[in-house]
Design a protein around this motif. Structure first.
Motif, PDB file in Angstrom:
ATOM      1  N   TYR A  66      48.061  35.840  31.635  1.00 19.16           N
ATOM      2  CA  TYR A  66      49.012  36.148  32.707  1.00 19.16           C
ATOM      3  C   TYR A  66      49.748  34.907  33.193  1.00 19.16           C
ATOM      4  O   TYR A  66      49.167  33.834  33.332  1.00 19.16           O
ATOM      5  CB  TYR A  66      48.298  36.776  33.909  1.00 19.16           C
ATOM      6  CG  TYR A  66      47.795  38.161  33.654  1.00 19.16           C
ATOM      7  CD1 TYR A  66      48.627  39.264  33.793  1.00 19.16           C
ATOM      8  CD2 TYR A  66      46.481  38.375  33.249  1.00 19.16           C
ATOM      9  CE1 TYR A  66      48.167  40.546  33.536  1.00 19.16           C
ATOM     10  CE2 TYR A  66      46.007  39.652  32.989  1.00 19.16           C
ATOM     11  CZ  TYR A  66      46.855  40.730  33.133  1.00 19.16           C
ATOM     12  OH  TYR A  66      46.393  41.998  32.876  1.00 19.16           O
ATOM     13  N   SER A  67      51.038  35.084  33.476  1.00 18.21           N
ATOM     14  CA  SER A  67      51.830  34.115  34.217  1.00 18.21           C
ATOM     15  C   SER A  67      52.009  34.682  35.620  1.00 18.21           C
ATOM     16  O   SER A  67      51.936  35.898  35.811  1.00 18.21           O
ATOM     17  CB  SER A  67      53.206  33.944  33.576  1.00 18.21           C
ATOM     18  OG  SER A  67      53.082  33.402  32.289  1.00 18.21           O
ATOM     19  N   VAL A  68      52.266  33.817  36.596  1.00 18.43           N
ATOM     20  CA  VAL A  68      52.449  34.249  37.985  1.00 18.43           C
ATOM     21  C   VAL A  68      53.792  33.726  38.481  1.00 18.43           C
ATOM     22  O   VAL A  68      54.143  32.568  38.249  1.00 18.43           O
ATOM     23  CB  VAL A  68      51.318  33.728  38.895  1.00 18.43           C
ATOM     24  CG1 VAL A  68      51.589  34.077  40.359  1.00 18.43           C
ATOM     25  CG2 VAL A  68      49.971  34.281  38.463  1.00 18.43           C
ATOM     26  N   ILE A  69      54.523  34.604  39.176  1.00 17.93           N
ATOM     27  CA  ILE A  69      55.796  34.248  39.806  1.00 17.93           C
ATOM     28  C   ILE A  69      55.748  34.765  41.240  1.00 17.93           C
ATOM     29  O   ILE A  69      55.435  35.936  41.467  1.00 17.93           O
ATOM     30  CB  ILE A  69      56.996  34.918  39.108  1.00 17.93           C
ATOM     31  CG1 ILE A  69      57.055  34.586  37.627  1.00 17.93           C
ATOM     32  CG2 ILE A  69      58.309  34.530  39.798  1.00 17.93           C
ATOM     33  CD1 ILE A  69      58.041  35.461  36.850  1.00 17.93           C
ATOM     34  N   GLY A  70      56.067  33.915  42.212  1.00 20.04           N
ATOM     35  CA  GLY A  70      56.173  34.342  43.599  1.00 20.04           C
ATOM     36  C   GLY A  70      57.633  34.393  44.014  1.00 20.04           C
ATOM     37  O   GLY A  70      58.413  33.512  43.664  1.00 20.04           O
ATOM     38  N   ILE A  71      58.015  35.441  44.740  1.00 22.61           N
ATOM     39  CA  ILE A  71      59.405  35.623  45.181  1.00 22.61           C
ATOM     40  C   ILE A  71      59.425  35.908  46.674  1.00 22.61           C
ATOM     41  O   ILE A  71      58.660  36.739  47.163  1.00 22.61           O
ATOM     42  CB  ILE A  71      60.083  36.778  44.415  1.00 22.61           C
ATOM     43  CG1 ILE A  71      60.099  36.488  42.911  1.00 22.61           C
ATOM     44  CG2 ILE A  71      61.496  37.028  44.941  1.00 22.61           C
ATOM     45  CD1 ILE A  71      60.658  37.623  42.059  1.00 22.61           C
ATOM     46  N   SER A  72      60.327  35.221  47.386  1.00 24.87           N
ATOM     47  CA  SER A  72      60.492  35.459  48.825  1.00 24.87           C
ATOM     48  C   SER A  72      61.961  35.299  49.195  1.00 24.87           C
ATOM     49  O   SER A  72      62.746  34.745  48.424  1.00 24.87           O
ATOM     50  CB  SER A  72      59.648  34.477  49.636  1.00 24.87           C
ATOM     51  OG  SER A  72      60.279  33.218  49.694  1.00 24.87           O
ATOM     52  N   PRO A  73      62.321  35.747  50.401  1.00 20.36           N
ATOM     53  CA  PRO A  73      63.691  35.548  50.857  1.00 20.36           C
ATOM     54  C   PRO A  73      63.960  34.133  51.386  1.00 20.36           C
ATOM     55  O   PRO A  73      65.060  33.839  51.840  1.00 20.36           O
ATOM     56  CB  PRO A  73      63.858  36.593  51.970  1.00 20.36           C
ATOM     57  CG  PRO A  73      62.497  36.991  52.378  1.00 20.36           C
ATOM     58  CD  PRO A  73      61.568  36.659  51.267  1.00 20.36           C
ATOM     59  N   ASP A  74      62.993  33.256  51.285  1.00 23.43           N
ATOM     60  CA  ASP A  74      63.144  31.884  51.790  1.00 23.43           C
ATOM     61  C   ASP A  74      64.218  31.103  51.043  1.00 23.43           C
ATOM     62  O   ASP A  74      64.445  31.314  49.848  1.00 23.43           O
ATOM     63  CB  ASP A  74      61.828  31.111  51.638  1.00 23.43           C
ATOM     64  CG  ASP A  74      60.738  31.630  52.545  1.00 23.43           C
ATOM     65  OD1 ASP A  74      60.993  31.762  53.746  1.00 23.43           O
ATOM     66  OD2 ASP A  74      59.641  31.916  52.032  1.00 23.43           O
ATOM     67  N   ALA A  75      64.799  30.140  51.738  1.00 18.09           N
ATOM     68  CA  ALA A  75      65.729  29.198  51.114  1.00 18.09           C
ATOM     69  C   ALA A  75      64.947  28.263  50.188  1.00 18.09           C
ATOM     70  O   ALA A  75      63.742  28.057  50.370  1.00 18.09           O
ATOM     71  CB  ALA A  75      66.449  28.386  52.190  1.00 18.09           C
ATOM     72  N   GLN A  76      65.637  27.688  49.233  1.00 18.59           N
ATOM     73  CA  GLN A  76      64.990  26.793  48.266  1.00 18.59           C
ATOM     74  C   GLN A  76      64.288  25.620  48.945  1.00 18.59           C
ATOM     75  O   GLN A  76      63.220  25.209  48.508  1.00 18.59           O
ATOM     76  CB  GLN A  76      66.025  26.275  47.263  1.00 18.59           C
ATOM     77  CG  GLN A  76      66.507  27.357  46.313  1.00 18.59           C
ATOM     78  CD  GLN A  76      67.713  26.903  45.524  1.00 18.59           C
ATOM     79  OE1 GLN A  76      68.833  27.025  45.987  1.00 18.59           O
ATOM     80  NE2 GLN A  76      67.472  26.366  44.353  1.00 18.59           N
TER      81      GLN A  76
END
Length: 157
Positions: A66-76
């Motif tokens: 497995y690879s993991v990716i996190g996504i949020s509405p935060d700015a870079q």
């Protein structure tokens, strides 16, 4: 609101920026099983617990393919600060306009302390090597989520 994904659905492709201003696409992960998780806000207590839990379990998840990716509405910039402070070892991506969260069913109505509003729904979507959904979890708890996810995926602790 947005439509939640179900097992068997093909996950929508996306192109988002990471903290280093590089474009990361879901198709970059084709051929690998991928865990895409959506979290509301970097550096908040629950999101920190969840991200550190993924960080601490990444080697065992990687060992299972497995690879993991996190996504949020935060700015870079907020993502970069979060990655640095918590020594995170997987990509975090900025979805400032909520396009990807909406496409994955992770943006919608929420209730908190009796108040109803629209925002990011803490969610985890697991994909197979072809990008098809094998597990879709919405309204997950930050604490203990990775342990539950490992159980649901049949990964021994």
């Amino acid at each position: 609101m947005s439509h939640k994904l179900s097992v068997g659905d093909v996950a929508p492709d996306f192109s988002l920026q990471n903290s280093a201003d590089e474009t990361i696409t879901l198709s970059d992960f084709r051929g690998k099983k991928t865990i895409v998780y959506f979290y509301p806000k970097a550096s908040t207590p629950g999101c920190t617990k969840q991200a550190c839990d993924f960080r601490d379990n990444l080697s065992s998840l990687t060992a299972e393919g497995y690879s993991v990716i996190g996504i949020s509405p935060d700015a870079q910039q907020a993502i970069q600060k979060f990655e640095d402070k918590e020594s995170l070892n997987f990509p975090l991506l900025s979805d400032a306009d909520h396009t990807v969260a909406k496409a994955y069913g992770a943006w919608g109505e929420k209730k908190n302390y009796g108040k109803t509003y629209v925002g990011l729904i803490r969610s985890t979507i697991v994909l197979d090597e072809e990008g098809k959904v094998t597990l879709a979890q919405y309204n997950v708890r930050a604490t203990g989520h990775v342990a539950k996810l490992r159980r649901d995926l049949g990964i021994d602790s």
